[in-house]
Design an enzyme around this catalytic site. Structure first.
Site, PDB file in Angstrom:
ATOM      1  CB  SER A 106      -0.960   0.002   1.184  1.00 34.39           C
ATOM      2  OG  SER A 106      -2.005  -0.913   0.956  1.00 34.39           O
ATOM      3  CG  PHE A 127      -6.555 -11.718   0.517  1.00 38.90           C
ATOM      4  CD1 PHE A 127      -6.156 -12.710  -0.357  1.00 38.90           C
ATOM      5  CD2 PHE A 127      -6.509 -10.397   0.100  1.00 38.90           C
ATOM      6  CE1 PHE A 127      -5.693 -12.403  -1.626  1.00 38.90           C
ATOM      7  CE2 PHE A 127      -6.047 -10.067  -1.158  1.00 38.90           C
ATOM      8  CZ  PHE A 127      -5.638 -11.073  -2.036  1.00 38.90           C
ATOM      9  CE1 TYR A 141      -5.081   2.216   3.874  1.00 44.65           C
ATOM     10  CE2 TYR A 141      -5.789  -0.013   3.341  1.00 44.65           C
ATOM     11  CZ  TYR A 141      -4.880   1.017   3.211  1.00 44.65           C
ATOM     12  OH  TYR A 141      -3.769   0.864   2.417  1.00 44.65           O
ATOM     13  CG  ASN A 144      -6.635  -2.544  -0.579  1.00 44.47           C
ATOM     14  OD1 ASN A 144      -5.596  -1.906  -0.643  1.00 44.47           O
ATOM     15  ND2 ASN A 144      -6.810  -3.535   0.270  1.00 44.47           N
ATOM     16  NE  ARG A 149      -1.279   3.760   6.829  1.00 42.00           N
ATOM     17  CZ  ARG A 149      -2.512   3.498   7.220  1.00 42.00           C
ATOM     18  NH1 ARG A 149      -3.109   4.275   8.123  1.00 42.00           N
ATOM     19  NH2 ARG A 149      -3.173   2.466   6.720  1.00 42.00           N
ATOM     20  CB  SER A 162       2.451 -10.596   4.674  1.00 46.19           C
ATOM     21  OG  SER A 162       2.101 -11.741   3.907  1.00 46.19           O
TER      22      SER A 162
END
Length: 412
Positions: A119, A177, A216, A218, A342, A383
């Site tokens: 991201s 996911f 948030y 995507n 951010r 991850s």
């Protein structure tokens, strides 16, 4: 496998940003040390110190490379095969690594390795759109549907809402996911169109009314990719290359979608399964088509440091557009979100600006000071491991706050 080196790099200033062309070397005179032997950070020479204006040198304490090494070591102990960090600070460069880039060959991870930035890509997409605002080809407060008629079910959703995650559009990747490994394997080689991804989002109710709350998603930056391609008449790859990668000479930065390989030298990425104790999954080869303009760029620690330094120095857009990018909505007690940017508020009172990235196999933190003078990129090549993600955040404290004062003895 810990190393820490400090060396001279080119001072960021000219638009060319030639730091990339001048590999930093250890102050001891040897090459960058990122092999199996530990090395403490070398002290900068008098020449290094003289090159840093006094008011800048005093603004922040020196990076705590020992603390940074401890952070990376902890990330590896918690399940990351390797971790790396690079700090670029007013012409000086600090490098710290621990662990391996490849579990099969046991090659040590290096700060020269390329990786998938996840991201962090969102900042690149925002930069392109804000440049288009500067060119009077886009209005932040115009409805997305003005430029992409009929795409979204609500004409109240503006470009600003999309870039600030306040559109209310559901994040399709939550469902994609829900199971980390099977979900990933289902899309590893798949190629989506942007509109297919938006359609996945629109199957679900929106999370909030436009502008009402930060959530948030995507989906927002898939919409950003559509906007880029509609307004420029180019694929996002071309827009990134012509507007950011080429001008900043980011030679390690690529948008290869839908190709699955990382060019050149890279750290392999490993996905942690949901089942405790299950083996890591090598997730390096993938299209990242499920993310595209929300998360598919490949880069290096050097290039991300250059990118955020240039961004915060105002080299990629007008001062007015940068101010728009830095209009933040509070997310929690330590973070806020602007337009693809951010803000993290650290324990020492310093705020840093950049983005985090999570894509199968990689976690990234890439942040810079407000003036762009000191930048950090820290990466772990795993991850789906919350402990590693949280631990890696400690790299920001070590990089920007320096060494914490020693505890005073009781009664002393």
């Amino acid at each position: 496998m810990v190393s820490a080196t400090v060396g001279r790099g080119a001072v960021l200033g000219a638009v060319a940003l030639s730091l990339l062309a001048v590999p930093a070397r250890a102050a001891t005179g040897g090459p960058d040390a990122e092999g199996p032997n530990s090395r403490a950070a070398a002290a900068p020479s008098a020449h290094d110190t003289a090159a840093v204006p006094a008011h800048r040198a005093a603004a922040l304490p020196a990076p705590d490379t020992a603390g940074l090494a401890a952070v990376l070591k902890s990330a590896v102990a918690q399940g990351a095969p390797g971790a790396l960090a690079r700090i670029d600070d007013h012409g000086r460069t600090y490098r710290v690594t621990h662990g391996v880039a490849d579990r099969a060959t046991r090659r040590a991870i290096s700060t020269d390795d390329r990786f998938r930035i996840g991201s962090v890509t969102k900042s690149f997409s925002s930069v392109v759109l804000l440049q288009l605002v500067d060119e009077h080809r886009l209005s932040l407060d115009a409805p997305v549907n003005r430029y992409l008629p009929g795409l979204l079910p609500d004409d109240r959703i503006t470009v600003r809402h999309v870039l600030s995650h306040r559109s209310g559009l559901y994040d399709y990747s939550n469902d994609m996911f829900a199971s980390s490994v099977s979900g990933f394997e289902a899309v590893r080689k798949k190629v989506f169109t942007y509109r297919q991804l938006v359609a996945l989002s629109l199957r679900k109710p929106r999370t909030n009314a436009p502008g009402a709350a930060y959530s948030y998603s995507n989906t927002n930056f898939v919409v950003a990719g559509l906007l880029i391609e509609k307004l420029t008449g180019q694929p996002v790859r071309t827009a990134y290359q012509n507007r950011i990668i080429g001008p900043l000479k980011l030679d390690d930065t690529f948008y290869v979608h839908p190709d699955t390989a990382i060019p050149g030298r890279y750290a392999r990425g490993y996905l942690t399964p949901d089942t405790a104790g299950a083996p890591l999954v090598d997730a390096t080869a993938q299209t990242v088509s499920w993310a595209q303009s929300a998360g598919a760029i490949i880069s290096s620690a050097h290039d991300l440091d250059v990118f955020y330094s240039a961004l915060l120095k105002g080299k990629l857009m007008s001062a007015a557009r940068l101010a728009e990018m830095e209009r933040f909505t509070k997310v929690n007690s330590t973070t806020a979100y602007g337009l693809g940017l951010r803000r993290r508020d650290l324990t020492c009172g310093v705020s840093v600006y950049g983005h985090t990235g999570a894509v199968q196999g990689y976690y990234t933190y890439a942040f810079s000071t407000k003036d762009g003078g000191r930048s950090l990129t820290a990466v772990a090549n795993t991850s789906n491991n919350g402990k590693v993600l949280d631990t890696l955040a400690g790299a920001l404290e070590s990089a920007f706050c320096g060494k914490k004062p020693a505890a005073r003895p009781a009664g002393g």
